[in-house]
Scaffold this motif. Structure first.
Motif, mmCIF file in Angstrom:
data_model
loop_
_atom_site.group_PDB
_atom_site.id
_atom_site.type_symbol
_atom_site.label_atom_id
_atom_site.label_comp_id
_atom_site.label_asym_id
_atom_site.label_seq_id
_atom_site.Cartn_x
_atom_site.Cartn_y
_atom_site.Cartn_z
ATOM 1 N N UNK A 152 0.824 -1.208 0.000
ATOM 2 C CA UNK A 152 0.000 0.000 0.000
ATOM 3 C C UNK A 152 0.861 1.262 0.000
ATOM 4 N N UNK A 153 1.998 1.193 0.703
ATOM 5 C CA UNK A 153 2.902 2.350 0.738
ATOM 6 C C UNK A 153 3.545 2.601 -0.621
ATOM 7 N N UNK A 154 3.882 1.522 -1.323
ATOM 8 C CA UNK A 154 4.453 1.667 -2.672
ATOM 9 C C UNK A 154 3.414 2.297 -3.606
ATOM 10 N N UNK A 155 2.164 1.853 -3.471
ATOM 11 C CA UNK A 155 1.086 2.429 -4.299
ATOM 12 C C UNK A 155 1.011 3.942 -4.111
ATOM 13 N N UNK A 156 1.071 4.373 -2.852
ATOM 14 C CA UNK A 156 0.928 5.800 -2.554
ATOM 15 C C UNK A 156 2.202 6.576 -2.824
ATOM 16 N N UNK A 157 3.316 6.130 -2.197
ATOM 17 C CA UNK A 157 4.536 6.945 -2.168
ATOM 18 C C UNK A 157 5.381 6.832 -3.434
ATOM 19 N N UNK A 158 5.168 5.772 -4.194
ATOM 20 C CA UNK A 158 5.919 5.633 -5.451
ATOM 21 C C UNK A 158 5.008 5.781 -6.679
ATOM 22 N N UNK A 159 3.946 4.965 -6.741
ATOM 23 C CA UNK A 159 3.145 4.951 -7.968
ATOM 24 C C UNK A 159 2.296 6.222 -8.118
ATOM 25 N N UNK A 160 1.469 6.514 -7.114
ATOM 26 C CA UNK A 160 0.607 7.697 -7.233
ATOM 27 C C UNK A 160 1.424 8.984 -7.211
ATOM 28 N N UNK A 161 2.486 8.999 -6.426
ATOM 29 C CA UNK A 161 3.358 10.178 -6.422
ATOM 30 C C UNK A 161 3.931 10.419 -7.823
ATOM 31 N N UNK A 162 4.368 9.340 -8.471
ATOM 32 C CA UNK A 162 4.916 9.448 -9.829
ATOM 33 C C UNK A 162 3.870 9.990 -10.806
ATOM 34 N N UNK A 163 2.634 9.512 -10.665
ATOM 35 C CA UNK A 163 1.562 9.895 -11.594
ATOM 36 C C UNK A 163 1.041 11.313 -11.354
#
Length: 241
Positions: free
Chosen positions: A50-61
């Motif tokens: 869940x942290x990767x989804x927020x802090x990496x994926x959504x942040x990137x997008x």
């Protein structure tokens, strides 16, 4: 293993991004490979799904808050590390012709393996320093958009990144928290390099209290030939300071 993609789906809906099932599967594949490789090399300190989804994926997008990605054709990601923001953007916007640059060969190998795993086309990873590739005619002033989540100060990052952007294109620097002071200090460097700071977008990452910012710089005129200066100089002596 089943994954709960609610955070990613809701976050993308907020950003106006629609994901197909294939794209959702690609995010999961990317996550699994990232975690597998992270056991043998240092790619990320954030490993919980869940942290990767927020802090990496959504942040990137999140750069869609500052630029219309449907109008961007060519993109370069400087200091991409484990592929952020380049790979999440390529998954969401498969039309992009992307180039990801990193100074560590091991990470570039990981990126190339990831491209193959995800079935990407029109993407490459290059190994080297930003200052050196920016002098190469194949890369200089060739991109609609340059993105970077690297942590250098804005004056230094602008010298790394603006030479890659074509006139009329955009450089977006991903930052944390309030960046107004840093942006003010970088104004002189940005102008020397042919850019103009056009906006700073502040937002919080979904389901978190993490405040982020996007600094948007538009390329107005070609970057003068002497820039970037030789490797190491932009970091040691930021331009205009």
């Amino acid at each position: 293993m089943s994954y709960d993609l609610t955070i990613l789906e809701n976050g993308c809906a907020e950003l106006g991004i629609e994901l197909t099932q294939q794209q959702k599967d690609q995010y999961i594949q990317y996550y699994e490979y990232l975690i597998e490789k992270n056991k043998v090399m240092n790619l990320t300190g954030i490993t919980e799904f869940q942290e990767v989804l927020t802090k990496h994926f959504l942040d990137s997008l999140s750069c869609v808050k500052a630029v219309d990605m449907t109008k961007v054709k060519t993109i370069i990601d400087i200091g991409t590390g484990a592929g952020f923001p380049g790979i999440p953007l390529k998954i969401a916007f498969p039309h992009l012709e992307a180039c990801l640059l990193d100074s560590l060969k091991k990470r570039v190998n990981f990126l190339e393996e990831t491209f193959t795993l995800l079935g990407f086309t029109n993407i490459k990873a290059i190994h080297g320093r930003a200052e050196e590739y920016a002098r190469n005619k194949e890369y200089r002033e060739k991109y609609d958009l340059c993105v970077s989540r690297a942590v250098s100060n804005l004056a230094t990052l602008s010298e790394y990144c603006l030479p890659y952007v074509k006139t009329g294109g955009t450089f977006i620097s991903y930052k944390s928290g309030t960046v107004q002071e840093e942006a003010d200090q970088a104004q002189k460097a940005i102008k020397i390099l042919g850019g103009k700071l056009t906006s700073i977008t502040y937002f919080d990452l979904p389901d978190s209290e993490i405040s982020r910012s996007l600094v948007t710089i538009t390329k107005q005129t070609p970057t003068p030939k002497p820039y970037p200066r030789k490797a190491g100089t932009p970091l040691k002596t930021p331009l205009g300071q």
